[in-house]
Design an enzyme around this catalytic site. Structure first.
Site: not given
Length: 327
Positions: A240, A269, A287
């Site tokens: 993460r 992000e 991601h």
């Protein structure tokens, strides 16, 4: 009989919407618009359930405005977008999507490790720019993966999957650090050895981060940790954003204090720290570690199954705060 009302907060597979529509009055966001907290709360008015991704924050402020909400079902294994204490206090169930993405994410983590170690993205940019004019002995010479020491920080299901790939597929020496040590049986299956965090940082040729985000893991890798790594080491983050201090990492990459990094997740992000965009020795992906079609479909279906299981049958599949069931 009136169907319960649910909100699908991001675009999702049409087939999943069709499944949900068999049980609920569904409001969806197939335009995939980015909603503010106020917009999300407004759209949740009168809804009993919400299908979320990691980008929708479910916290006390939102719950105070959504008294009808009974369940938030995340299409992700991570759930740092949920304030579980606030949800439990309100009697709102939280669910996630574990297991279905383990092997796909482990595949990607290892692919990112290999791309980083062997400088694949950097060399492709060089070729595409027309800079390749001759062979040379050190042209984009990277580091070996086979036989190297693989360090894993966070040894849950995905970490174990990466360990197995490294140990059994590439003959790597696997060391790991985790909040709790694995059973001897799991360690044997992964051919992994438990070490302290400092030893992990110092030994790893390739360090892969697979730990969940929490306040305790915020900036678990910062300037001090990067300084302990080998200058030849690579760092891979598929966990993460926020686990790595991206500013410190950008500086370490620029100064070649570590060799390279591969990042699938970022602080804040979809924004990316500009320093990471200015250095060549980093592989950046948006991601996508779980982004195979079968896996993303399985994740979406599990979120849908949790909504159906709880609101229709009273039996969610993967509850995170089971105490909310009795609140």
């Amino acid at each position: 009989m009136t169907k319960p009302a649910v909100l699908v907060a991001r675009a999702v597979f049409p087939a999943v919407l069709e499944r949900l529509a068999q049980h609920f009055e569904v409001s969806s966001n197939q335009s995939d618009a980015t909603w503010s907290a106020d917009e999300l709360a407004a759209r949740l008015a009168g809804k009993q359930g919400v299908f979320t991704t990691a980008s929708e924050r479910i916290d006390a402020a939102l719950l105070a405005r959504c008294p009808d909400l009974k369940i938030a079902a995340n299409m992700a294994v991570g759930y740092n977008n949920f304030d579980l204490d606030a949800m439990s206090a309100r009697g709102v169930l939280a669910t996630n999507a574990p297991d279905v993405l383990t092997e796909t994410t482990a595949d990607f983590g290892f692919a990112l490790l290999m791309a980083t170690a062997r400088r694949i993205a950097e060399s492709e940019h060089y070729l595409r720019a027309g800079q390749w004019t001759k062979w040379s002995y050190d042209l984009f010479a990277g580091s070996d993966v086979h036989g190297a020491t693989l360090g894993i920080l966070g040894m849950g299901r995905i970490g174990q999957g990466i360990a197995r790939r490294g140990a059994h597929g590439f003959g790597m020496n696997v060391v790991y650090h985790n909040r709790s040590r694995l059973t001897p049986e799991l360690e044997s299956a992964c051919k992994a050895r438990y070490v302290g965090k400092q030893e992990l940082l110092q030994q790893a040729d390739h360090l892969v981060l697979v730990l969940p985000y929490s306040p305790a893991s915020h900036h678990a890798i910062g300037a001090a940790e990067l300084a302990q790594m080998k200058p030849t080491a690579t760092l891979i983050n598929i966990a993460r954003g926020g686990i790595v201090d991206d500013a410190a990492l950008a500086a370490a990459l620029k100064d070649r204090r570590i060799a390279a990094a591969g990042l699938d997740v970022f602080e804040g992000e979809p924004s990316v720290h500009p320093g990471l965009l200015d250095v060549p020795n980093v592989v950046l992906t948006p991601h996508i570690a779980s982004a195979s079609v079968p896996t993303r479909l399985a994740m979406a279906n599990l979120a849908a199954d949790n909504l159906i299981g709880y609101l229709v049958h009273g039996k969610p599949l993967t509850p995170l705060n089971a105490a909310a069931l009795h609140a």
